[in-house]
Design an enzyme around this catalytic site. Structure first.
Site, PDB file in Angstrom:
ATOM      1  N   HIS A 133       0.845  -1.203   0.000  1.00 53.40           N
ATOM      2  CA  HIS A 133       0.000   0.000   0.000  1.00 53.40           C
ATOM      3  C   HIS A 133       0.875   1.246   0.000  1.00 53.40           C
ATOM      4  O   HIS A 133       1.077   1.872   1.048  1.00 53.40           O
ATOM      5  CB  HIS A 133      -0.911   0.018   1.225  1.00 53.40           C
ATOM      6  CG  HIS A 133      -1.759  -1.209   1.374  1.00 53.40           C
ATOM      7  ND1 HIS A 133      -2.922  -1.402   0.666  1.00 53.40           N
ATOM      8  CD2 HIS A 133      -1.615  -2.310   2.154  1.00 53.40           C
ATOM      9  CE1 HIS A 133      -3.467  -2.572   1.007  1.00 53.40           C
ATOM     10  NE2 HIS A 133      -2.691  -3.145   1.919  1.00 53.40           N
TER      11      HIS A 133
ATOM     12  N   CYS B  11     -21.296  -1.463  27.039  1.00 53.21           N
ATOM     13  CA  CYS B  11     -22.751  -1.268  27.016  1.00 53.21           C
ATOM     14  C   CYS B  11     -23.471  -2.565  27.389  1.00 53.21           C
ATOM     15  O   CYS B  11     -24.458  -2.543  28.117  1.00 53.21           O
ATOM     16  CB  CYS B  11     -23.217  -0.744  25.656  1.00 53.21           C
ATOM     17  SG  CYS B  11     -22.903   1.028  25.459  1.00 53.21           S
TER      18      CYS B  11
END
Lengths: 251, 154
Positions: free
Chosen positions: A70, A212
């Site tokens: 990349h 959560c």
């Protein structure tokens, strides 16, 4: 029987993706914390970005550095993170950014996986997500992704845990209300990995989801579990159009 | 079918039913009767204690009510804004009304956000540490009911 079903299908297809406007977690920060987040010299999460950038360029014992495949990531990978989670063409599995990094690590670099919440995976994820800051969230929720999206939506909407609450009850119904010291946001998650004061560290979105779950005394699913991956896709689909904000700061 | 075999079958089926009954009873909660929007009788005949109830409401591990409600003490930091303020609740509601709202508010409002503190059925993905138990015991419910009923001042 058929016609009503068809009509329902049409309505679902025609309804705009984000029927209601949602805002990112940053708009619920105190002004002081917002300033700290927006100042790279005072937001500690940028340390993880720098570490990730270094790792990205580092040649492992075998194979190439990420940079080998990349080149010029600031351009070539800009906008990549906001398209995750996505269905992997080869395996048909839902991959989030962490999953894609681990896949490159194992299959292309022939190195052992870093592991979820390891310093290496967190910094690489934070770095790559930071390259998409300001880019609109744009995951696909149709085609092969649709079944995952629907599963995430069902998870989001069902009551769970000993306190018997759904994600939706808090993050759609109670937005702006105080839960002890926290102001409940839309649960967009667009700033993750984020630096949370409570963690004194950068952590992944799945770490926030586990918090959560624990909050409503529900089973915590594993990091990278199919349940949280589907949920992550649903959240990202719901947040379509909101800008990526990694690395954010949260309480 | 010969009667003896039929009887055998019946006997074994009855055995399963008895076992099933025992199993539900072992994990069952003290039973209660809902009358209109109240549960008039104390759960399990327990007698509540106001001081213990006040501590439970504040305790972040047990009742943790102030995560959602404003309590009676303005000095308490970080109180929630989700449910109605608890100040004066003893003047607004009688003891039986308060008890039902704690036990299972969803009987009055299926969409409610208020958690059911004394219910174990129809719950999903409960964390292993809490599975099969109500959020508060019968004694704890009675303690909290006594405390809330004492909050008469508006």
């Amino acid at each position: 029987m058929r016609l009503p079903l068809l009509l329902i299908g049409l309505f679902v297809a025609l309804a705009p993706a984000g029927a209601e406007e949602i805002a990112s977690g940053s708009s619920f920060l105190s002004p002081e914390m917002r300033r700290q987040q927006d100042d790279p010299n005072r937001n500690p999460a940028w340390f993880w970005v720098d570490q990730g950038k270094e790792l990205f360029a580092q040649k492992p014992a075998t194979g190439q550095a990420c940079l080998g495949c990349h080149a010029d990531p600031a351009t070539s990978l800009r906008g990549a993170a906001v398209r995750y989670p996505q269905v992997d063409g080869a395996s048909g599995k839902l991959l989030n950014l962490e999953g894609r990094i681990e896949q490159c690590r194992v299959e292309r670099q022939q190195q052992p996986a870093f592991g979820y919440e390891s310093a290496e995976l967190l910094s690489l994820t934070t770095y790559l997500a930071s390259l998409s800051r300001g880019q609109p969230m744009s995951v696909r929720t149709d085609g092969p992704a649709q079944a995952y999206y629907e599963a995430g939506k069902a998870f989001y909407e069902r009551r769970q845990g000993q306190l018997n609450l759904s994600c939706k009850q808090c993050h759609d119904g109670l937005v702006g209300q105080k839960l002890r010291g926290d102001t409940i946001s839309y649960g967009a998650g667009t700033g993750y990995p984020a630096y949370r004061l409570e963690w004194n560290s950068v952590g992944s979105l799945h770490r926030r989801l586990r918090a959560c779950s624990l909050g409503v005394r529900a089973s915590q699913f594993d990091y990278g579990s199919p349940e949280y991956l589907a949920l992550e896709l649903y959240l990202a689909g719901r947040a379509k159009g909101l800008p990526g904000e990694t690395p954010a700061m949260r309480r | 079918m010969p009667t003896s075999r039929r009887r055998e079958r019946f006997a074994s089926r009855a055995g399963t039913i008895v076992l099933a009954l025992l199993a539900t009873q072992a994990g069952a909660l003290e039973s209660y009767r809902v009358v209109a929007d109240t549960i008039t009788a104390p759960l399990g005949g327990k007698i509540g204690n106001v001081a213990r109830g006040a501590a439970l409401v504040r305790d972040r591990e047990r009742g943790n009510c102030l995560i959602c409600h404003h309590g009676d003490d303005p000095a308490e930091p970080f109180q929630g804004s989700i449910g109605p303020p608890l100040r004066g609740v003893g003047a607004r509601l009688d003891t039986g009304q308060i008890r039902l709202r704690l036990v299972d508010m969803s009987r009055l409002n299926p969409e409610t956000v208020m958690p059911p503190y004394f219910r174990i059925e129809n719950m999903r993905d409960v964390a292993p540490a809490y599975r099969g138990q109500p959020a508060l015991s019968a004694q704890e419910i009675e303690d909290v009911v006594s405390y809330l009923a004492s909050l008469k001042a508006q």
